[in-house]
Design an enzyme around this catalytic site. Structure first.
Site, short mmCIF file in Angstrom:
data_model
loop_
_atom_site.label_atom_id
_atom_site.label_comp_id
_atom_site.label_asym_id
_atom_site.label_seq_id
_atom_site.Cartn_x
_atom_site.Cartn_y
_atom_site.Cartn_z
N ASP A 274 -2.02 -6.60 5.19
CA ASP A 274 -2.15 -5.14 5.03
C ASP A 274 -3.61 -4.74 5.17
O ASP A 274 -4.49 -5.59 5.22
CB ASP A 274 -1.64 -4.73 3.64
CG ASP A 274 -2.34 -5.52 2.54
OD1 ASP A 274 -1.82 -6.57 2.15
OD2 ASP A 274 -3.45 -5.13 2.12
N ASP B 149 -5.15 -2.98 2.83
CA ASP B 149 -5.46 -2.52 1.48
C ASP B 149 -5.17 -1.01 1.42
O ASP B 149 -4.08 -0.61 1.78
CB ASP B 149 -6.89 -2.92 1.08
CG ASP B 149 -7.08 -2.91 -0.42
OD1 ASP B 149 -6.11 -3.25 -1.13
OD2 ASP B 149 -8.15 -2.56 -0.89
N1 LIG Z 1 -4.59 -5.51 -0.48
C1 LIG Z 1 -4.54 -6.57 -1.25
N2 LIG Z 1 -5.30 -6.64 -2.38
C2 LIG Z 1 -5.25 -7.73 -3.16
N3 LIG Z 1 -4.48 -8.79 -2.93
C3 LIG Z 1 -3.72 -8.76 -1.83
N4 LIG Z 1 -2.88 -9.67 -1.32
C4 LIG Z 1 -2.36 -9.17 -0.19
N5 LIG Z 1 -2.85 -7.94 0.06
C5 LIG Z 1 -3.71 -7.68 -0.95
#
Ligand SMILES: Nc1ncnc2[nH]cnc12
Ligand SMILES: CSC[C@H]1O[C@H](OP(=O)(O)O)[C@H](O)[C@@H]1O
Length: 290
Positions: free
Chosen positions: A212, A214
């Protein structure tokens, strides 16, 4: 005989290695309690490896609840010398897109509630951690990825992994601060593991699987667990191929690692004066130096 020299810790979405053969489940007790789950010892590419699901095979442990010391101690007890960590991460850079792979070479610690040392109770040690990832192990991982020519996957070599406490994901303000620090990816697990692996003289490298953006990216929705797992399931097949090829290369040509002698100049305590109980507790780590 078990004696796997290569360990794999699987994170969110990677709860088992389908290609493992002659599998044995090993319950390991350590002076630091039980690991996250039984360690699965089996054969991959003709080589013994040990696999551990970081959050348990049914994902029952929060990042803050992970028994990091027991997990690394269990790997050490089995004889592991090289440890590959597969981890889901959010991307903090536009060019590292979901489904890409990153092999970070630095960490920033934003955890608040983790025990990330085996030492204390009368034995003091300060390991060098300027280069927290084993460069040679990371190199084997990178060569393995390159050799596989995985469609739609770009490898990003190097970069900084922010390790946050969680379990909630970051705010946009936090995410943007991490971006301003130049960090590449964010996760919740790898920094304590890397520190403890170094203390245990195990070479450690992270295979970070981008799931992703974030919450900072204007064109993408903020991270949700659904997003992470959806992308990781698509990526888990690739991650297993990468691990398998890395194991093949490692077993043919195990590289030297500074991690294997990390405690040589790290222990400050005169061990003959240290408490016997602590020396017994840490015997597995200290025996070379007693
Ligand atoms: N955006 C994110 N922040 C923290 N841990 C994660 N693991 C996978 N995506 C994450
Ligand atoms: C399920 S999203 C957050 C969760 O995923 C990552 O886990 P791991 O590093 O074990 O793959 C991240 O660090 C969080 O623990």
């Amino acid at each position: 005989m078990l004696n796997p020299k290569i360990g794999i810790i699987g994170g969110s979405g990677l709860y088992k290695m389908a290609a493992l053969q002659d599998v044995e489940e090993v319950q390991i007790e350590t002076p630091f309690g039980s690991p996250s789950d039984a360690v699965i010892v089996g054969t991959l590419e003709g080589t013994k490896v040990a696999f551990l699901a970081r959050h348990g095979r049914n994902h029952t442990l929060l990042p803050s609840e992970l028994p990091f010391r027991a997990n690394i101690y269990a790997m050490k007890k089995l004889g592991v010398e090289y440890l590959i960590s597969a981890s889901a991460v959010g991307s903090l850079k536009a060019e590292a897109k979901p489904l890409d792979m990153v092999i970070p070479d630095q960490f920033i610690d934003r955890t608040k509630n983790r025990i990330s040392t085996f030492f204390g109770e009368g034995v003091v040690a300060h390991i060098a951690f300027g280069d927290p990832i084993c460069h040679n192990l990371a190199g084997v991982l990178a060569e393995a990825i390159a050799s596989l020519n995985l469609p739609d996957v770009t490898l990003h070599r190097g970069g900084t992994y922010i390790c946050m406490e969680g379990p909630a994901f970051s705010t946009k303000a936090e995410s943007n601060i991490y971006r301003s620090w130049g960090a590449t990816v964010i996760g919740m697990t790898n920094l304590p593991e890397a520190k403890l692996a170094r203390e245990a003289e195990i070479a450690y490298a992270t295979l970070a699987l981008v799931t992703d953006y974030d919450c900072w990216h204007p064109d993408h929705d903020s991270v949700t667990v659904e997003m992470v797992i959806g992308n990781l399931q698509r990526n888990a097949v690739n991650a297993q191929k990468v691990i398998q090829e890395t194991v093949r290369r490692l077993s043919e040509n195990p590289p030297p690692s500074d991690a294997h002698s990390a405690l040589k100049y790290a222990i400050l305590t005169q061990l003959d004066k240290a408490p016997t109980a602590t020396k017994e507790k840490l015997h597995l780590l200290l025996q070379k130096y007693l």
